[in-house]
Write an enzyme that holds these catalytic residues in place. Structure first.
Site, PDB file in Angstrom:
ATOM      1  N   GLY A  12       0.781  -1.247   0.000  1.00  0.00           N
ATOM      2  CA  GLY A  12       0.000   0.000   0.000  1.00  0.00           C
ATOM      3  C   GLY A  12       0.804   1.284   0.000  1.00  0.00           C
ATOM      4  O   GLY A  12       0.283   2.332   0.368  1.00  0.00           O
ATOM      5  N   LEU A  89      -3.263  -7.032  -7.919  1.00  0.00           N
ATOM      6  CA  LEU A  89      -2.585  -8.032  -8.746  1.00  0.00           C
ATOM      7  C   LEU A  89      -3.521  -9.015  -9.434  1.00  0.00           C
ATOM      8  O   LEU A  89      -3.068  -9.901 -10.161  1.00  0.00           O
ATOM      9  CB  LEU A  89      -1.529  -8.772  -7.913  1.00  0.00           C
ATOM     10  N   ILE A  92      -9.000  -7.628 -13.587  1.00  0.00           N
ATOM     11  CA  ILE A  92     -10.281  -6.959 -13.328  1.00  0.00           C
ATOM     12  C   ILE A  92     -11.346  -7.582 -14.230  1.00  0.00           C
ATOM     13  O   ILE A  92     -11.150  -7.668 -15.452  1.00  0.00           O
ATOM     14  CB  ILE A  92     -10.137  -5.448 -13.650  1.00  0.00           C
ATOM     15  N   HIS A 108       1.915   0.586 -13.377  1.00  0.00           N
ATOM     16  CA  HIS A 108       2.731  -0.592 -13.681  1.00  0.00           C
ATOM     17  C   HIS A 108       4.201  -0.214 -13.470  1.00  0.00           C
ATOM     18  O   HIS A 108       4.636   0.847 -13.917  1.00  0.00           O
ATOM     19  CB  HIS A 108       2.487  -1.042 -15.127  1.00  0.00           C
TER      20      HIS A 108
HETATM   21  C1  GAR Z   1       3.952  -1.350  -7.136  1.00  0.00           C
HETATM   22  O1  GAR Z   1       5.300  -1.368  -7.488  1.00  0.00           O
HETATM   23  C2  GAR Z   1       3.066  -1.430  -8.368  1.00  0.00           C
HETATM   24  O2  GAR Z   1       3.592  -0.751  -9.475  1.00  0.00           O
HETATM   25  C3  GAR Z   1       3.037  -2.909  -8.622  1.00  0.00           C
HETATM   26  O3  GAR Z   1       2.898  -3.470  -7.344  1.00  0.00           O
HETATM   27  C4  GAR Z   1       3.573  -2.624  -6.393  1.00  0.00           C
HETATM   28  C5  GAR Z   1       2.623  -2.362  -5.256  1.00  0.00           C
HETATM   29  O4  GAR Z   1       3.285  -1.665  -4.224  1.00  0.00           O
HETATM   30  N1  GAR Z   1       1.984  -3.269  -9.508  1.00  0.00           N
HETATM   31  C6  GAR Z   1       2.099  -4.222 -10.412  1.00  0.00           C
HETATM   32  O5  GAR Z   1       3.101  -4.895 -10.529  1.00  0.00           O
HETATM   33  C7  GAR Z   1       0.874  -4.410 -11.299  1.00  0.00           C
HETATM   34  N2  GAR Z   1       1.232  -5.149 -12.474  1.00  0.00           N
HETATM   35  P1  GAR Z   1       2.478  -0.916  -3.090  1.00  0.00           P
HETATM   36  O6  GAR Z   1       1.467  -1.925  -2.537  1.00  0.00           O
HETATM   37  O7  GAR Z   1       3.493  -0.537  -2.093  1.00  0.00           O
HETATM   38  O8  GAR Z   1       1.786   0.265  -3.709  1.00  0.00           O
END
Ligand code: GAR
Length: 205
Positions: A12, A89, A92, A108
């Protein structure tokens, strides 16, 4: 005022960056709900600290888990103007995409259209970028359509990774630009300054 819902799966930190930006009055927006596929995700604690309602969504019929149809009804009741996927992840479902056309964005952690698609999330992305010996990576914010990581790109920011020693070092560099680019795009959206003029998406000054 833009009503936002943020979808998360884990830590988050992007949710936090949006909350900081709202608290600093950088945008006229409010997060009305945080949604996750994971009832135990740390991001829910951030939401709860800010007294933001949380929903866990999924296909299982279990206490505390709502279906996507129920979620869509809740989001309509809340008059949500923008859905932000901030580290969500799961794919949708189409019914949600149909109900919120051009109102769902995703962050992303790479420069799409490279290093996207099924299985490309979190550290998997950075490992692939590292193993390819890329010299730059970055973050992309894009509209969500029915294909993984395929929607039109709204904004991108690069980071230089020539000298990194591990995928984790790439993750750290990319995350710091994610925390800038995602609130920036949401602010522009709240100001009506993201314009789809086919075939391109433009951000107005
Ligand atoms: C982030 O780096 C986001 O870009 C990635 O998950 C992480 C979540 O971090 N998303 C993906 O890889 C989607 N394909 P967070 O929970 O600390 O925001």
């Amino acid at each position: 005022m833009l009503n936002i819902v943020v979808f998360v799966s884990g830590r988050g930190s992007n949710l936090k960056s949006i909350l900081n930006s709202i608290e600093n009055r950088e945008m006229n927006a409010e997060i009305l709900a945080v949604v996750s596929d994971n009832i135990d995700c740390p991001a829910f604690q951030i939401a709860q600290k800010h007294k933001i309602p949380t929903f866990t969504v999924g296909n299982e019929k279990k206490d505390g888990i709502i279906s996507y149809s129920q979620l869509i009804n809740n989001l309509k009741d809340l008059k949500i103007g923008l859905i932000v996927l901030a580290g969500f992840l799961k794919k949708i479902p189409e019914e949600l995409i149909d109900s919120f056309q051009n109102r769902i964005i995703n962050i992303h952690p790479a420069l799409l259209p490279a290093f996207g698609g099924k299985g490309m999330y979190g550290i998997n992305v950075h490992r692939a970028v590292f193993e390819k010996s890329c010299k730059v990576s970055g973050a992309t914010v894009h509209f969500v359509d029915k294909i993984y990581d395929n929607g039109k790109i709204i904004a991108q920011r690069c980071v230089e990774i020539e000298d990194v020693k591990t995928p984790e070092q790439i993750a750290e560099k990319v995350l710091s630009v994610e925390h800038q680019i995602l609130p920036f795009v949401i602010r522009k959206f709240s100001e009506g300054k993201i314009v789809i003029s086919e075939p391109r998406v433009r951000i107005l000054e």
